[in-house]
Scaffold this motif. Sequence first.
Motif, mmCIF file in Angstrom:
data_model
loop_
_atom_site.group_PDB
_atom_site.id
_atom_site.type_symbol
_atom_site.label_atom_id
_atom_site.label_comp_id
_atom_site.label_asym_id
_atom_site.label_seq_id
_atom_site.Cartn_x
_atom_site.Cartn_y
_atom_site.Cartn_z
ATOM 1 N N PRO A 12 0.998 -1.201 0.278
ATOM 2 C CA PRO A 12 0.000 0.059 -0.065
ATOM 3 C C PRO A 12 0.786 1.529 -0.030
ATOM 4 C CG PRO A 12 0.002 -1.359 2.599
ATOM 5 C CD PRO A 12 0.454 -1.693 1.635
ATOM 6 N N SER A 13 0.230 2.175 -0.436
ATOM 7 C CA SER A 13 1.110 3.319 -0.613
ATOM 8 C C SER A 13 0.903 4.342 0.786
ATOM 9 C CB SER A 13 0.607 4.914 -1.408
ATOM 10 O OG SER A 13 -0.985 5.279 -1.103
ATOM 11 N N LEU A 14 2.101 5.447 1.339
ATOM 12 C CA LEU A 14 1.955 5.727 2.186
ATOM 13 C C LEU A 14 1.705 7.242 1.934
ATOM 14 C CD1 LEU A 14 5.953 6.661 4.187
ATOM 15 C CD2 LEU A 14 4.094 8.654 3.054
ATOM 16 N N PRO A 15 0.630 7.253 3.230
ATOM 17 C CA PRO A 15 0.968 6.856 4.342
ATOM 18 C C PRO A 15 -0.515 6.444 4.271
ATOM 19 C CG PRO A 15 -0.296 9.236 3.987
ATOM 20 C CD PRO A 15 -0.176 8.760 2.913
ATOM 21 N N LEU A 16 -0.215 5.731 6.467
ATOM 22 C CA LEU A 16 -1.051 4.447 5.960
ATOM 23 C C LEU A 16 -2.074 4.852 6.841
ATOM 24 C CD1 LEU A 16 0.512 1.154 6.282
ATOM 25 C CD2 LEU A 16 -1.019 1.315 4.890
ATOM 26 N N THR A 17 -2.927 5.556 7.097
ATOM 27 C CA THR A 17 -4.626 6.361 7.205
ATOM 28 C C THR A 17 -4.717 4.756 7.910
ATOM 29 O OG1 THR A 17 -6.085 6.163 5.597
ATOM 30 C CG2 THR A 17 -4.800 7.833 6.159
ATOM 31 N N PRO A 18 -6.091 5.524 8.523
ATOM 32 C CA PRO A 18 -6.322 4.001 9.357
ATOM 33 C C PRO A 18 -7.522 3.722 8.407
ATOM 34 C CG PRO A 18 -6.173 5.380 11.217
ATOM 35 C CD PRO A 18 -5.558 6.166 9.744
ATOM 36 N N GLU A 19 -8.259 4.262 7.217
ATOM 37 C CA GLU A 19 -9.280 3.989 6.547
ATOM 38 C C GLU A 19 -8.553 3.261 5.431
ATOM 39 O OE1 GLU A 19 -8.529 7.397 7.426
ATOM 40 O OE2 GLU A 19 -10.267 8.307 8.301
ATOM 41 N N LYS A 20 -7.029 3.464 5.294
ATOM 42 C CA LYS A 20 -6.129 2.463 4.022
ATOM 43 C C LYS A 20 -6.132 1.347 4.520
ATOM 44 C CE LYS A 20 -3.058 5.510 1.532
ATOM 45 N NZ LYS A 20 -1.855 5.833 1.721
ATOM 46 N N VAL A 21 -5.710 1.345 6.591
ATOM 47 C CA VAL A 21 -5.316 0.570 6.490
ATOM 48 C C VAL A 21 -6.509 -0.579 6.726
ATOM 49 C CG1 VAL A 21 -4.603 -1.281 9.133
ATOM 50 C CG2 VAL A 21 -3.330 0.735 8.215
ATOM 51 N N PHE A 22 -7.922 -0.124 7.089
ATOM 52 C CA PHE A 22 -8.844 -0.640 7.322
ATOM 53 C C PHE A 22 -9.541 -1.464 5.679
ATOM 54 C CE2 PHE A 22 -13.794 -1.594 6.263
ATOM 55 C CZ PHE A 22 -14.370 -1.673 7.093
#
Lengths: 747, 161
Positions: free
Chosen positions: A732-742
Motif C-alpha cells: 500500500p502507498s504511504l501514508p497508512l491512514t486508518p481508512e487505508k489500513v481498513f
Amino acid sequence: MKNVDMKMHVKGQSVFIDDIKAPIGLLNAALFTSPVAKGRIKNIDISAAQKSEGVAMVITHKDIPGKNQIGHMIADQPLLAFDEIEYIGQPIAIVVADTRKNAKKACQLIKVDIEKLEPVFEPREAYQKGLIHAQKRVLVNGNIEEAFKKSKYIASGRIDSGGQEHFYFETQRALAIPKEADTIKVCASCQSPGAFQHHIAEVLDIPMHKVELEIRRLGGGFGGKESTAVWVVAAALAAKLLNRPVKLVISRNEDIATTGKRHPYSYDYKIGLDENGKILAFEVFLYQQAGGCADISPAVLGRSFLHTSGSYCIPNVKITAVSCKTNIPPNNAFRGFGVPQGTFIIESALFHASEIMGKNIIELKKINLLKDGDFLPYGMQLKKTNAVRCWETLDEKVNIKKRIEAVEEFNKNNQTKKRGISVIPVCFGISFAQSTLNQASALVNIYIDGSVSVSTGAVEMGQGVNTKILSVAANTLGIQKEKVRVDTTNTSRIPNASPTSASTGADLNGMATKFACEELLTRLKKLIAKKTNFFDLDKIRIKDGIVYLCGAKLDYTWEELILDAYNERTDLSCHSFYATPAIYYDRVKERGRPFAYYSYGTSLTEVEVDILRGVYEIVSIDVVHDVGKSLSPEIDKGQIEGAVIQSIGWTTIEQLRYAPDGKMLSSANSYKIPDIKFVPKNFNVMLLENSENPYAVCNSKAIGEPPFIHGLGAYFAILDVLRKIRKDKPLPSLPLTPEKVFMYIYE
Amino acid sequence: MKTITFTVNGQKYTREVEEHKTLLRFLREDISLTGTKEGCGAGECGACTVLLNSKPVNACLVLAVEIDGKEVITIEGIAQDGKLSPLQEAFERHHAIQCGFCTPGMIISAHSLLQRNPNPKREDIQEAIEGNFCRCTGYLQIIEAIEDAAEQLKPKKSKKR
C-alpha cells in the motif's frame, strides 16, 4: 545549554512578525490568486476592487518596476501571473488597504477572465507528456543487467508516497518599511536571507545594497520558508509602490491552499538479492510530483536520487529521476529534503524482497548495512561509518530478537489486535548537495563593556541554532554565556547568506563564528603577551572571563582586558568565513563527494493494529541517533523527538486531499497533525555515545533532518501487520491512514 | 460598536468594540497583548488559548463582546511581578519549547489543568493539552514539564512562588 529564547517564549514576549509594533501609516496587503489550475489570462479587471472601502492600491504585473520573476532555480515563476496559469492559488494581484479585512474584501471584487486549459495532476502522466522541470537524471553504477542475472531473489513493483503540509505555526508573512533614498527594510518569516533579498532587489529594480532583510525568529519553518518568496517580495513591492509600510500575513487556510508541500512521489523498483540476502542490484525510477513551477524541486529530487540506497551497500544500481510538472502549487523543501522519499523506496523494495526470499526483514537489513570502506552509488567511499554501531547499540538496549519474539507471542494470544515491528536504519548525507551553498560568514563584535554580539546568516526557527552558535562563541572566547548575544539575521551585517536548511545551520555558521572568535582571541592574547611580557600565546588562556597564564589565574578580568584592548586601539570586531572543504560533485558523470559526512541512527517501532476497525496505536519507539559530540544534548533530543513525531504524521495520518479540478480540500479543520495523544507511551531517545565527527564544528553533527527518517518505522510496522494478514495485493502507498489500513484488509 | 467592561490580567478596561471582532484580534490589536497567537483561526490548534472566567477557550472562537463583565487571563498574566510561575519555569527547564509560537496557548491550558487538578496523571495531561498542537516538539518534553510543575506545586513543599 537550552534555547536562549525560552524565557521570553514562556511569557509571550517573543516578537514574531505580526507582533512588531505597527509603524505609522501601516497598510495591509492580501493576495488575489487564481481559481483555475491551468489556463491563460485573457483579462484582469481591478476597477471595482480599486473603489472598494479602504483600498490604497491594486497591484498587477503591470506595476512591477523590475523583473516579474521569483523562480528559485529556474526563471519560471512570475511574482504576479500575467499570461499562463499553472495552479490554483497562483498570485495574480496584490490588494493593499487600510485593514486586512478590507484588502480581502476587495480581492473578491477582482474579475479575471481565464481561458481554461487541460490540467495535469498525475506525475507519471506529466512525464509521458514531456512535462518535466530541469533534466532527467540517471545514475548508473556497476553492471545492473549482470547483477540481476546473478540474483537468486528479485522483487519489483510500483509504490507511491504522499505529500505533507508543513503546518509551521507562523504562516507566511512579512512587514516591509520603505526608508530614505529608495532603500527598504523587510522583516520576514523566511529561511533564505540572501536569496530573498536578491528576489526583492530584482523585482523592485534596486541594487541589493538598498534592501535590508531582517529575520529575528520564525514560528517554525521546516523548509517551507526556504525557496518560495511570494509573500515576502509581495509585501516589499507594495511598500515600494505606495511608499508606506505594508504588512502581508496570510491565513492558515490560505497557507494550506496556496503554498508548497512535501513532494509526493511515485516509484518503480526492482531489487535483486543473492542466496544469502545480500543486495546485488537495485533499479529505481523516481517520479516527483513537483507542481506548476520548478521552485526548489530539482534540488529536492537530487537528494532523493542520492539517497535511494539508504543505509545499505548496493554494488550495482541504476537510478532515474524526473521532476514532473503538475498543476498544483509548487512543492518545496520540507525537513529531509527528498531523503525520506529516497529512503522509503529502498526500504519498501527490501521489504518486498524479504517476502519473496522468506527471510526476516530485520535480519536482511542488518547484513546489508554500510561499513567503513563501502562505496555509495556516486562513488564516495565511507569513513567513520556508524551504521552498525547505532544498530548494535539499539540492539543492546532493546534486544531486537526478544522484541520480535514478544510481538509473535502477543499475536498468538490476540485475535483482533495484532502487533507489528520495524527497525529503521538511518544514513543521511550532510552538506547542501549544491556545493556552492556550503559557505557561511559570521560577524563578532566585542563592545567596550565586554559584551559580545554575534551575527551570522543562520535563521532561528525553533531548532536552537542561535543557542548553539552562542555556546560556540562563549566557549571559544572563554567567557560566560550571559556576555554573548546572538543578534538578528540581517543582510546588511551578513551578506549572501545561504538558506538555513539541509541541517547545516549550526555546522556552517557555528564554524564561521568559531573562526571569528579565534581571530579575536589571538588579537587579545597578543595584547596580554605585550602587557605581561609572556609571549607563549598557547599558554595564555581565558576561562570564565578571567585571564590565565600557564594555568595560573591573573587578577585580570575580561572586562578589564577589553577596555585595555580598546585603549590600545585593537580591532574588536571580526568577520570570518567558512566554506566546507573537499566537497564536489560532477553532475554529468553523477560522481563525486557531495557530502562532508553522514548522520546515522537506528530505531525500533512497534505498533498495535485493531484489525477489525483499521485503527492503530504506536506502542513504542526506541531511537539511537548519532549526533557526534552534541553542542546541546537538550536541543538535540528535542530535535529528534520532534522529527520522529512529525515524520510519523507523514507516514500515517497526514493526508492531503484535492478536488478533481486541483483545488486543495484539506484545511485547518480537516488536515490532522499529530496531537499529544499520538505520542507513544514508550518513546525513548538515546544519543550515540563516544561519537566524534572531525568534519563539523566542535565534533558535533547536524540534527535537524536526519532523525525524520525514523518515522518510516511506523509505516513499516503497520505494514508488518498488514502483510501477515494478506499478501495478495501490492504494497500500500504511504501514508497508512486508518481508512487505508481498513480498506487494505477488507477490500 | 458596543461598549464592554472587563478585566484582563487583573486590569479593568472599558472599551468600544465592533460586534464581529474576535477576542483574539481584540486582545492583539486593541489591548496590545500580542502574546496570544493566531495559529489557525479555526479553533483547531489552541495557540490562542486564554482563560475566560478561569476556563480555557480558543480566543479565535470567542467574540470580544462576549467578555463583557468577565475576567480574561492571557499568557502575559501568568508570571507574577515579573517572576515566572513554576509551570513556566518547568517549561524552560525541560526544554518544552522550540519555535515558541504554540507555547503561550500550551502554558495557558496546562496552567488551567493544574488549577483544576493539582495531581494530574499522564492521561489527564493528554486530555488537557489535546487541543493544543505543537509542530516542533514530540510533546514528550511538554508532558515532562507539566508533570514536574505539578510536583513543584505539591503542598508538601508549600513554598509560595
